[in-house]
Design a protein around this motif. Sequence first.
Motif, short mmCIF file in Angstrom:
data_model
loop_
_atom_site.label_atom_id
_atom_site.label_comp_id
_atom_site.label_asym_id
_atom_site.label_seq_id
_atom_site.Cartn_x
_atom_site.Cartn_y
_atom_site.Cartn_z
N LEU A 148 -6.33 20.54 15.13
CA LEU A 148 -6.76 19.91 16.38
C LEU A 148 -5.70 18.93 16.84
O LEU A 148 -5.01 18.30 16.02
N ARG A 149 -5.60 18.76 18.13
CA ARG A 149 -4.72 17.76 18.73
C ARG A 149 -5.52 16.98 19.76
O ARG A 149 -6.12 17.56 20.67
N PHE A 150 -5.56 15.64 19.57
CA PHE A 150 -6.40 14.78 20.40
C PHE A 150 -5.56 14.08 21.47
O PHE A 150 -4.40 13.71 21.22
N SER A 151 -6.18 13.89 22.61
CA SER A 151 -5.60 13.07 23.67
C SER A 151 -6.72 12.22 24.27
O SER A 151 -7.87 12.64 24.32
N LYS A 152 -6.36 11.02 24.70
CA LYS A 152 -7.36 10.07 25.19
C LYS A 152 -7.74 10.36 26.64
O LYS A 152 -6.88 10.56 27.48
N ARG A 153 -9.02 10.37 26.85
CA ARG A 153 -9.55 10.41 28.22
C ARG A 153 -9.89 9.00 28.71
O ARG A 153 -9.49 8.60 29.80
N GLN A 154 -10.63 8.26 27.87
CA GLN A 154 -11.12 6.95 28.31
C GLN A 154 -11.59 6.16 27.10
O GLN A 154 -12.06 6.72 26.10
N LEU A 155 -11.45 4.85 27.19
CA LEU A 155 -12.05 3.96 26.21
C LEU A 155 -13.44 3.59 26.70
O LEU A 155 -13.58 2.89 27.71
N LEU A 156 -14.46 4.07 26.01
CA LEU A 156 -15.83 3.79 26.43
C LEU A 156 -16.24 2.36 26.10
O LEU A 156 -16.72 1.62 26.95
N ASN A 157 -16.06 1.98 24.85
CA ASN A 157 -16.44 0.64 24.40
C ASN A 157 -15.42 0.17 23.38
O ASN A 157 -14.89 0.97 22.59
N GLY A 158 -15.16 -1.11 23.39
CA GLY A 158 -14.26 -1.70 22.41
C GLY A 158 -14.81 -3.01 21.89
O GLY A 158 -15.34 -3.82 22.66
N TYR A 159 -14.70 -3.21 20.57
CA TYR A 159 -15.19 -4.44 19.95
C TYR A 159 -14.12 -4.92 18.97
O TYR A 159 -13.48 -4.12 18.28
N ARG A 160 -13.95 -6.21 18.91
CA ARG A 160 -13.01 -6.78 17.96
C ARG A 160 -13.50 -8.16 17.51
O ARG A 160 -14.22 -8.85 18.25
N ARG A 161 -13.10 -8.52 16.30
CA ARG A 161 -13.41 -9.84 15.77
C ARG A 161 -12.36 -10.19 14.73
O ARG A 161 -11.75 -9.30 14.12
N PHE A 162 -12.17 -11.47 14.53
CA PHE A 162 -11.21 -11.93 13.53
C PHE A 162 -11.96 -12.37 12.29
O PHE A 162 -12.75 -13.31 12.32
N ASP A 163 -11.70 -11.67 11.19
CA ASP A 163 -12.27 -12.01 9.89
C ASP A 163 -11.22 -12.77 9.10
O ASP A 163 -10.17 -12.21 8.75
N PRO A 164 -11.43 -14.04 8.80
CA PRO A 164 -10.37 -14.83 8.12
C PRO A 164 -10.06 -14.34 6.72
O PRO A 164 -9.04 -14.72 6.16
N GLU B 44 -10.20 14.36 24.27
CA GLU B 44 -10.10 15.79 24.54
C GLU B 44 -9.40 16.44 23.34
O GLU B 44 -8.25 16.11 23.04
N ALA B 45 -10.12 17.32 22.66
CA ALA B 45 -9.60 17.99 21.48
C ALA B 45 -9.15 19.40 21.87
O ALA B 45 -9.92 20.16 22.46
N VAL B 46 -7.92 19.74 21.52
CA VAL B 46 -7.35 21.04 21.82
C VAL B 46 -7.06 21.75 20.50
O VAL B 46 -6.41 21.19 19.61
N THR B 47 -7.56 22.99 20.36
CA THR B 47 -7.34 23.77 19.15
C THR B 47 -5.99 24.47 19.20
O THR B 47 -5.26 24.40 20.21
N GLN B 48 -5.67 25.18 18.09
CA GLN B 48 -4.40 25.90 18.03
C GLN B 48 -4.34 27.05 19.04
O GLN B 48 -3.27 27.43 19.50
N LYS B 49 -5.51 27.57 19.37
CA LYS B 49 -5.56 28.68 20.32
C LYS B 49 -5.59 28.21 21.77
O LYS B 49 -5.66 29.03 22.69
#
Length: 768
Positions: free
Chosen positions: A433-449, A462-467
């Motif tokens: 499979l080969r992936f390419s980005k369509r959109q970032l739906l949600n993003g979360y981040r935090r700093f853990d010390p 979008e996932a594209v197969t070998q075929k």
Amino acid sequence: AGPPPAAMRLAALLAALRPVLPLVLGLSLGCSLSLLRASWSQGGGDDQCPGLPGRAGPLAAGARPEAADERPGPGHEDFRPRIVPYYRDPNKPYKKVLRTRYIQTELGFHERLFVAVLTSKATLNTLAVAVNKTVAHHFPRLLYFTGLRSAKVPHGMVLVAHGDERPIWLMYETMHYIHQHFGSDYDWFYIMQDDTYAQAEQVKALVTHLSINQDVYLGRAEEFIGGDEQARYCHGGFGYLISRRLLLKLHPHLDSCRNEILSVRPDEWLGRCIIDFLGISCISQLQGQHYHTYELAKNTEPEKEEEEEFQAALAVHPVSDMTLMYRLHKHFSRIQLDKAYQEIQDLQMQIRNLTSLTPAGEAGLTWPVGINAPFLPKSRFEVISWDYFTEQHLFSCTDGSPKCELSGASKADVSEIIESALQQLNSHYQPLLRFSKRQLLNGYRRFDPTRGMEYTLDLLLEAVTQKGHSHVLAKRVSLVRPLSKVEIIPMPYVTEATRVQLVLPLTVQDLDFVANFLDMFAMNTLDTHDNALLTLLFIYHPYDAQRVSQVDVFAGVKAMVGELEKRYAEVKIPWISVKTEVPSQVKLMDIVSKKHPVDTLFFLASVWTEINMEFLNRCRMNTISNWQVFFPVHFQEFNPALVYRGEQTASSSTDFLRDGHFDRHSFAEACFYNSDYMTARTKLAADILDRDEVLDGMEVFDVFLHYSGLHLFRAVEPGLVQKYALRSCNPRLSEELYHRCVLSNLEGLASRSHLAMALFEQEQANST
């Protein structure tokens, strides 16, 4: 018949002694062994160890043929600790002992490695700059030595010019300079040319595996032309390593070498000098450590070199141009990076194999493998919140707004994380499979010390197969940007003895608070004889300035200053009068700056500031000339009418810094040197030309932020506490400054709980 009483007592005694029986046996065995060892060491008192006075023992292999009773000379250093007894002659007056600036100086510690780069006027702005950009930041200390210098020295390079381009003279002066200025500070000295590429990390690793108590002349050994077959000199093009002990022995003979040895090449001259006067030849390996080098051929492609000798080289020569230097650096950096990734994978595999043997088993394996486990909060107050973001907006803003545009470092961080997630997915699933980005739906981040920055991304892919078949799917990925190796940033040395010049701007609205400021200043600085001075800046409105001969609005303040000067005869508190409608902080500072020396340490204060010695010392330590300025965030107490609502104000020490907040909207307090301000102010003047109205919308913080390359240290300061007061916000200032002033007043009223309680009581009173 039962057992006799004596047997019963013996059994009870043994039962009582059974817990301590192993301890008694251990002590008895230890004492016996110690006595036996003492008898062995004391026996045969007439026998002495080989090599000690009284018996001539055989020399060990590789030892120097010295006399048995010879004491260690100046070159021998005993690294065993010795207790030096303290003795003071009672007949001599006592003198205070001057301690060294750093403890490592007092203990006799040396820095590890000093690097000298030999360059010339022709290559200073080309090859020397390439060396500086590729390896200089990896070495603790690096200097460039040349015969003649160009008119302008490249930025970030420390250059020493000897005034003569002759190669032998340059080498002689360089060795003399290194001994004079750094001979007592470093253990190893690495000398290289500017057409040499050296792997800095490999060179540093090499010196950590070598003993410093030796005469070391290490490099690529070359034969002298027509000379002794046994003697070797170190080729200068590949760099060479000299120990401190060898440098100290060599220095007395440098003048003789300059006068007696004739040579065309400086590296041959130095090698002949070391051989003739010290009898030490260049070597390419020592104590199992090899100095690998590689000689580049013409038109070499570093990316295509696959020889093992090239991959293991510490130094590569000759490097003909800057581009080749950068290509070599990129190639060797990639090699080191691949090795680091491979070591990480090997360690992770070992951790996986060993985790199954631990009591926790596979459940104790954390993700990512080898990184600390996430922080586990013990209460709801310790929970680390997640920040939500998209590709365009951030929903946790520094100014408190619910939504702000994603820009700057945050935008670059999000873009890099998304790109890294796609790379990891493709490397895991390819070639299926080969992936390419369509959109970032949600993003979360935090700093853990405990581990670093954590990310959770919901990606529409979008996932594209070998075929060639494609399919759109949503996938959640988790990433961690772990905390890297902690580094200690070197900082210039500062002391707490620097004089602080306080600058206090005053307007008519500040008159009610001046008395408290002067009282605190007198109590905490004048009474304690702290090295601090005060300058008052009276800001007159044009209307008040016209009536100053009849009614001086600052007459009361001037009278209080006169009383202080009478009470403290050695103290003078000058003041400066300024007439303006818009009291711009930058314009006021321009006036004060011209009346003080360039080395003055300013503390720009406000009338609500309570001066104390603790903060003044931190102002001295956190402000470094030509390096760093300090903008403290003071602690602002809440309005007592809202917080206590008629109750008694808390005065115990346990309530310190409780009923208030750190006012991050205020930049009124600042510590900086006059020289740094003048430098930044000159750049500002060249930028704005004659548009002085721009200064009305700026503060001193903006001047340093945009027009200086200094570190801006902005931190909360618990020693800088201000009582509550409603500030007067001047609408003539810029919109941003006025808005910040209003926010400071609003957030300084009370906390949310106090405001909620006040509203509740008001509604209760209205309802009744």
